[in-house]
Design a protein around this motif. Sequence first.
Motif, mmCIF file in Angstrom:
data_model
loop_
_atom_site.group_PDB
_atom_site.id
_atom_site.type_symbol
_atom_site.label_atom_id
_atom_site.label_comp_id
_atom_site.label_asym_id
_atom_site.label_seq_id
_atom_site.Cartn_x
_atom_site.Cartn_y
_atom_site.Cartn_z
ATOM 1 N N TRP A 479 -7.963 8.075 -7.580
ATOM 2 C CA TRP A 479 -8.835 7.387 -6.638
ATOM 3 C C TRP A 479 -10.269 7.415 -7.184
ATOM 4 C CZ3 TRP A 479 -6.947 12.252 -6.149
ATOM 5 C CH2 TRP A 479 -7.845 13.295 -5.861
ATOM 6 N N GLY A 480 -11.143 6.679 -6.539
ATOM 7 C CA GLY A 480 -12.515 6.583 -7.021
ATOM 8 C C GLY A 480 -12.726 5.432 -7.990
ATOM 9 N N PHE A 481 -11.729 4.574 -8.183
ATOM 10 C CA PHE A 481 -11.886 3.411 -9.063
ATOM 11 C C PHE A 481 -12.625 2.296 -8.319
ATOM 12 C CE2 PHE A 481 -7.528 3.821 -7.425
ATOM 13 C CZ PHE A 481 -7.458 2.730 -6.566
ATOM 14 N N ARG A 482 -13.010 1.278 -9.065
ATOM 15 C CA ARG A 482 -13.810 0.196 -8.496
ATOM 16 C C ARG A 482 -13.049 -0.556 -7.403
ATOM 17 N NH1 ARG A 482 -14.834 -0.567 -13.977
ATOM 18 N NH2 ARG A 482 -13.415 -2.356 -14.018
ATOM 19 N N SER A 483 -13.755 -0.942 -6.370
ATOM 20 C CA SER A 483 -13.158 -1.676 -5.255
ATOM 21 C C SER A 483 -12.608 -3.018 -5.734
ATOM 22 C CB SER A 483 -14.205 -1.906 -4.170
ATOM 23 O OG SER A 483 -13.673 -2.672 -3.114
ATOM 24 N N GLY A 488 -2.301 -3.809 -11.761
ATOM 25 C CA GLY A 488 -2.254 -4.287 -13.138
ATOM 26 C C GLY A 488 -3.551 -4.023 -13.872
ATOM 27 N N MET A 489 -4.654 -4.258 -13.187
ATOM 28 C CA MET A 489 -5.960 -4.021 -13.799
ATOM 29 C C MET A 489 -6.159 -2.538 -14.103
ATOM 30 S SD MET A 489 -8.120 -6.562 -11.290
ATOM 31 C CE MET A 489 -9.712 -5.941 -11.813
ATOM 32 N N LEU A 490 -5.734 -1.682 -13.172
ATOM 33 C CA LEU A 490 -5.883 -0.243 -13.363
ATOM 34 C C LEU A 490 -4.986 0.241 -14.504
ATOM 35 C CD1 LEU A 490 -7.236 2.326 -12.369
ATOM 36 C CD2 LEU A 490 -5.399 2.578 -10.676
ATOM 37 N N LYS A 491 -3.778 -0.307 -14.595
ATOM 38 C CA LYS A 491 -2.875 0.085 -15.671
ATOM 39 C C LYS A 491 -3.450 -0.312 -17.025
ATOM 40 C CE LYS A 491 1.929 -0.257 -17.219
ATOM 41 N NZ LYS A 491 3.300 -0.775 -16.923
ATOM 42 N N SER A 492 -4.027 -1.499 -17.089
ATOM 43 C CA SER A 492 -4.634 -1.959 -18.344
ATOM 44 C C SER A 492 -5.813 -1.077 -18.742
ATOM 45 C CB SER A 492 -5.090 -3.414 -18.191
ATOM 46 O OG SER A 492 -5.730 -3.866 -19.357
ATOM 47 N N VAL A 510 -1.236 2.832 -3.529
ATOM 48 C CA VAL A 510 -0.761 3.360 -2.248
ATOM 49 C C VAL A 510 -1.510 2.670 -1.113
ATOM 50 C CG1 VAL A 510 -0.474 5.422 -0.849
ATOM 51 C CG2 VAL A 510 -0.265 5.570 -3.330
ATOM 52 N N ASP A 511 -2.820 2.567 -1.245
ATOM 53 C CA ASP A 511 -3.657 1.739 -0.383
ATOM 54 C C ASP A 511 -4.810 1.226 -1.237
ATOM 55 O OD1 ASP A 511 -5.390 3.873 -0.647
ATOM 56 O OD2 ASP A 511 -5.435 4.419 1.458
ATOM 57 N N LYS A 512 -5.802 0.621 -0.631
ATOM 58 C CA LYS A 512 -6.889 0.019 -1.418
ATOM 59 C C LYS A 512 -7.743 1.065 -2.124
ATOM 60 C CE LYS A 512 -10.023 -0.088 2.551
ATOM 61 N NZ LYS A 512 -10.852 -0.954 3.432
ATOM 62 N N SER A 513 -7.615 2.338 -1.698
ATOM 63 C CA SER A 513 -8.488 3.369 -2.249
ATOM 64 C C SER A 513 -7.809 4.310 -3.231
ATOM 65 C CB SER A 513 -9.076 4.207 -1.109
ATOM 66 O OG SER A 513 -8.063 5.010 -0.504
ATOM 67 N N CYS A 514 -6.493 4.296 -3.303
ATOM 68 C CA CYS A 514 -5.771 5.309 -4.081
ATOM 69 C C CYS A 514 -4.532 4.705 -4.734
ATOM 70 C CB CYS A 514 -5.368 6.471 -3.170
ATOM 71 S SG CYS A 514 -4.700 7.908 -4.035
ATOM 72 N N ALA A 515 -4.195 5.220 -5.914
ATOM 73 C CA ALA A 515 -3.028 4.724 -6.659
ATOM 74 C C ALA A 515 -2.214 5.897 -7.174
ATOM 75 C CB ALA A 515 -3.476 3.843 -7.825
ATOM 76 N N ILE A 516 -0.945 5.604 -7.498
ATOM 77 C CA ILE A 516 -0.062 6.585 -8.127
ATOM 78 C C ILE A 516 0.207 6.154 -9.562
ATOM 79 C CG2 ILE A 516 2.320 7.415 -8.215
ATOM 80 C CD1 ILE A 516 2.406 7.675 -5.329
ATOM 81 N N VAL A 517 0.094 7.092 -10.478
ATOM 82 C CA VAL A 517 0.486 6.868 -11.865
ATOM 83 C C VAL A 517 1.799 7.595 -12.088
ATOM 84 C CG1 VAL A 517 -0.121 7.153 -14.282
ATOM 85 C CG2 VAL A 517 -1.911 6.698 -12.596
ATOM 86 N N VAL A 518 2.796 6.871 -12.588
ATOM 87 C CA VAL A 518 4.131 7.431 -12.821
ATOM 88 C C VAL A 518 4.325 7.613 -14.322
ATOM 89 C CG1 VAL A 518 6.583 7.189 -12.356
ATOM 90 C CG2 VAL A 518 4.919 6.069 -10.853
ATOM 91 N N LEU A 570 -6.677 7.031 1.960
ATOM 92 C CA LEU A 570 -6.073 8.214 1.339
ATOM 93 C C LEU A 570 -7.065 8.916 0.419
ATOM 94 C CD1 LEU A 570 -3.716 10.071 0.770
ATOM 95 C CD2 LEU A 570 -2.826 8.374 -0.863
ATOM 96 N N ALA A 571 -7.950 8.165 -0.224
ATOM 97 C CA ALA A 571 -8.923 8.774 -1.136
ATOM 98 C C ALA A 571 -9.783 9.804 -0.410
ATOM 99 C CB ALA A 571 -9.804 7.689 -1.753
ATOM 100 N N GLU A 572 -10.215 9.484 0.802
ATOM 101 C CA GLU A 572 -11.042 10.417 1.572
ATOM 102 C C GLU A 572 -10.253 11.672 1.920
ATOM 103 O OE1 GLU A 572 -13.813 10.428 5.620
ATOM 104 O OE2 GLU A 572 -12.889 8.572 4.890
ATOM 105 N N SER A 573 -8.982 11.504 2.255
ATOM 106 C CA SER A 573 -8.136 12.655 2.572
ATOM 107 C C SER A 573 -7.919 13.524 1.340
ATOM 108 C CB SER A 573 -6.783 12.171 3.120
ATOM 109 O OG SER A 573 -6.940 11.456 4.316
ATOM 110 N N MET A 574 -7.726 12.907 0.181
ATOM 111 C CA MET A 574 -7.540 13.670 -1.053
ATOM 112 C C MET A 574 -8.798 14.463 -1.399
ATOM 113 S SD MET A 574 -4.382 12.998 -2.116
ATOM 114 C CE MET A 574 -4.222 13.208 -3.880
ATOM 115 N N ASP A 575 -9.977 13.867 -1.173
ATOM 116 C CA ASP A 575 -11.235 14.578 -1.422
ATOM 117 C C ASP A 575 -11.333 15.817 -0.537
ATOM 118 O OD1 ASP A 575 -12.361 13.053 -3.451
ATOM 119 O OD2 ASP A 575 -13.216 11.594 -2.055
#
Length: 606
Positions: A479-483, A488-492, A510-518, A570-575
């Motif tokens: 999380w914390g990536f650009r809005s 696809g952009m994050l993977k690249s 996962v939502d607009k604020s957080c992602a999962i990397v597998v 989710l990003a706020e909760s993770m923080d």
Amino acid sequence: MASLPPQIRRRFLSTTTTNVSRKWAVKKVTKSNFSESLEEFKNHLSSSDFVAVSLQKTGSYRAPWHRPQPFDTVDTSYFKAKYAAERFQLLQFAAWPFTLRASKLTPHPYNFVLFPRDELKMGMPTYSFSVQTSHLTSMVEEGFDFNACIYNGISYLSRAQESAAKVRIGNPAAISYVTNTSSTHTIADTVFVERIKSRVKRWKTAFKSTKKDDALLSSLRKIVMRSEMYGTRPCMDLDVCSERQVQLTLEMLKGFSDDLVPLIIPAKGGGTQAVRVVLTSSKEDKELFERELQNLEEEQNKRVRGFREVIDLISASQKPVVSHNSLNDFTVIHSEFLSPLPINVDEFVGSLRSVFPHILDISHLMKNIGPLRTMTNIHAAISYLNNHYFAPIDMEISPQENEGNIHNLCVVKMCYFFAKLCSILKISENAMVSNNALLDPALEEYKYISGPQESTNEDVRVWTKNMRKVSCEDLVFLWGFRSGMTAGMLKSLLHKSHAVFSEEFDVRLVDKSCAIVVFWEPSLSQTFLDAVSSEEICGSLREIISEGLRASNYETYKRVCRLGLWEADLAESMDKALEDSDCLMEATYSRDIYWSSDFTINFDDL
């Protein structure tokens, strides 16, 4: 119908669930017709093989990530279901006892409309609950009658609330007969027993003599002897200081006189306040009084329990309960009708099975037919079965006097779908319960309460329609990536940042604020997390981190769910979950809901 050609018969059966709602009505049960409907329901339940349940609530989740996800373990799934069950209110409970004989399905449909009305004026159940406007809009479109719900909905108390209510009410109608004590009497016991025995004896003698006195003298004598009337019968209260004295008092009264009836008077804060002694005029009068007390207690209990009578009937019947989403449904049932939800899933399952030992989840049955594993919609699953299997089901529904709403169709489909699955999976029709076990071993396999994944281990799926599994240890939350950044952009962006991304990996938002990397290769996740936290970070990864990117493992996500950090993003909760241990200790879970008084509805005024 049996004489129709297979092709026509199959086409007819494929539309059975649609036609049934037009041809037959479902009984809507409110407070006004609850008593008579309860007797009908009890009779149908006793003659049924199964009972299907489905719930309508005021909402299901606050934010997209609060939904059950494929990557949720049993623990995180339970925490999400617990959160929703404790905040959203149950408004309708569909309970359909049904029989399944060969290919003939006969359900008896009941829709109970509920509302948490504080009829005892004791603050139970609570009026505070969350509402999703979009969810209510959907219920209105389905024909749900909110006027009937608020003004005529059936109230109820859970088992825990009923126990608390009886203590607060302190009603002597809640009697308790106690057997003889087996321990040896001490000197103090003997003195206490002789003192109250003498007092009761004087009271009886004095009361009989009052019949010969004038009214004034009789009244004065009753005051001196602390004698009162319980209805038309004389009574007196014997104060006690301990449960030991209660036992001794009841033991003495049982052997002292045949015309005395003892009642336990509960104290407001728990325990026993006094033993009330009621004097009857004869053996027949004593039997009549005891029957009156039993009837009074039963009437009071029914009034307090309300709709929970239905839950208790289902539990006592030991009939298998069929549900489409057992975890979400039964966390609500446990919270509303049994007791507050336990803190972990193991305690929850243990508590629930003591009340409902046979819960059959249709979602679990679906996983035994490969193409259905990725389906979540019953209508689509029925269409698939109708197109690929010949499993004719003849549905016959008893006509009812009151019509329900479109939610009924969901239960119709569930019963019909369950019957088809039983036919395809060769589950015997004789699956009745005997000695707390299902007679058909095949059904024992499907007794299940779970989250989205199939087992209790730490292997999860990431996508709903992809059956490929991965260990929780190989997942990293970012999380914390650009809005506005897509998966696809994050993977690249990640692909160029570190050597670990030269191996196979995937990204999911996962939502607009957080992602999962597998990471599909084991141990790469820890290598990446070490690199992120290293002071020697370099290259494009250093640039990404400097822009605010944060990363953590699956344990942090578990901590978020366990601590109840249900923020919108989710990003706020993770923080918050990553704050120091002192802050974590203060992150206590609160059930209080605060809102402006301008938007408060006073249900006492309705």
